[in-house]
Write an enzyme that holds these catalytic residues in place. Sequence first.
Site, PDB file in Angstrom:
ATOM      1  N   ALA A   1     -99.141  54.121  72.418  1.00  0.00           N
ATOM      2  CA  ALA A   1     -97.790  54.168  71.952  1.00  0.00           C
ATOM      3  C   ALA A   1     -96.729  53.450  72.872  1.00  0.00           C
ATOM      4  O   ALA A   1     -96.964  53.472  74.082  1.00  0.00           O
ATOM      5  CB  ALA A   1     -97.379  55.615  71.588  1.00  0.00           C
ATOM      6  N   LYS A   2     -95.824  52.796  72.181  1.00  0.00           N
ATOM      7  CA  LYS A   2     -94.776  52.363  73.185  1.00  0.00           C
ATOM      8  C   LYS A   2     -93.739  53.359  73.000  1.00  0.00           C
ATOM      9  O   LYS A   2     -92.644  53.102  72.454  1.00  0.00           O
ATOM     10  CB  LYS A   2     -94.197  50.785  72.596  1.00  0.00           C
ATOM     11  CG  LYS A   2     -93.460  50.020  73.520  1.00  0.00           C
ATOM     12  CD  LYS A   2     -92.956  48.877  73.164  1.00  0.00           C
ATOM     13  CE  LYS A   2     -92.018  47.760  73.964  1.00  0.00           C
ATOM     14  NZ  LYS A   2     -92.603  47.686  75.374  1.00  0.00           N
ATOM     15  N   ALA A   3     -93.783  54.332  74.035  1.00  0.00           N
ATOM     16  CA  ALA A   3     -93.118  55.586  73.729  1.00  0.00           C
ATOM     17  C   ALA A   3     -91.999  55.529  74.925  1.00  0.00           C
ATOM     18  O   ALA A   3     -92.397  55.190  76.153  1.00  0.00           O
ATOM     19  CB  ALA A   3     -94.074  56.751  73.790  1.00  0.00           C
TER      20      ALA A   3
END
Length: 289
Positions: free
Chosen positions: A157-159
């Site tokens: 995830a690009k969190a």
Amino acid sequence: MAGAYDDRDGKIWMDGKMVEWRDANVHILTHALHYASSVFEGERCYNGTIFKSRLHSERLLKSGQLLDMTIPYSVDEIEEAKYAMLKANGWTDAYVRVVAWRGAGDDMGVSARRNPVRMAVAGWEWGNYYGDAKTKGAKLDIAKWRRPDPRTIPVEAKAAGLYMICTMSKHIAEDKGCSDALFMDYRGYVAEATGANIFFVKDGEVHTPLADCFLNGITRQTVIGLLKDKGITVHERRIEPSELAGFEQCWLTGTAAEVTPVGQIGDFHFEVGALTRDISETYEKLVRS
């Protein structure tokens, strides 16, 4: 100078409508502000076309799913929002930031099932991420923090929360006169920089860390494809820190970084060599084609 990011003229797409830049605000009890329930994408528009746009939109939705956060827009709707924002601001070349987050609602603890998921699309005109490093080569510190074990965080995830150690490490690097920092992973292998993947060259072949505990960047995947098209051998593998001394060239890849040569990591030096320049130029031509 365009001024502070919260005080500019322009338009931002927010929750389905275009709003004035200065009015694109959220409440102080927004869940994302307290618990990092936020995912985002960074993209670049060249000559009116966002590079790999749909891949970014698809990854945004995947990031949301990995955080148990259903983003209430389809890929097509996200695409429409991005181009509407660019048109509203009159941009054909710009950086595009799409962000989705848990807003303020009926919950204000760790659980946030009753809070709405919101989305915004902003943009700005952004030059070289590392300044003059495109010609001289960036200087990197070696971070004390490590990329965590995939069993502790959703690494695909690009969190927003995953960037906490990036900000900390980059501040330390900048205090040392560097422009970025290189992370090792939780096992001690070379991983990535704070916002970019990394590549090395030795004896005409390319080596890059296996993306098994950090984001497999879209630019990273693109550059691997370009190298293979040129007939260059690419080794995706675990790289020991001791190997840094034996590499001849190095570069970073990322939407913001594009392809940026690296001249130094800690005490290790690299030349801005022919292959580095060639892949940088090839990538530049591709994104503008």
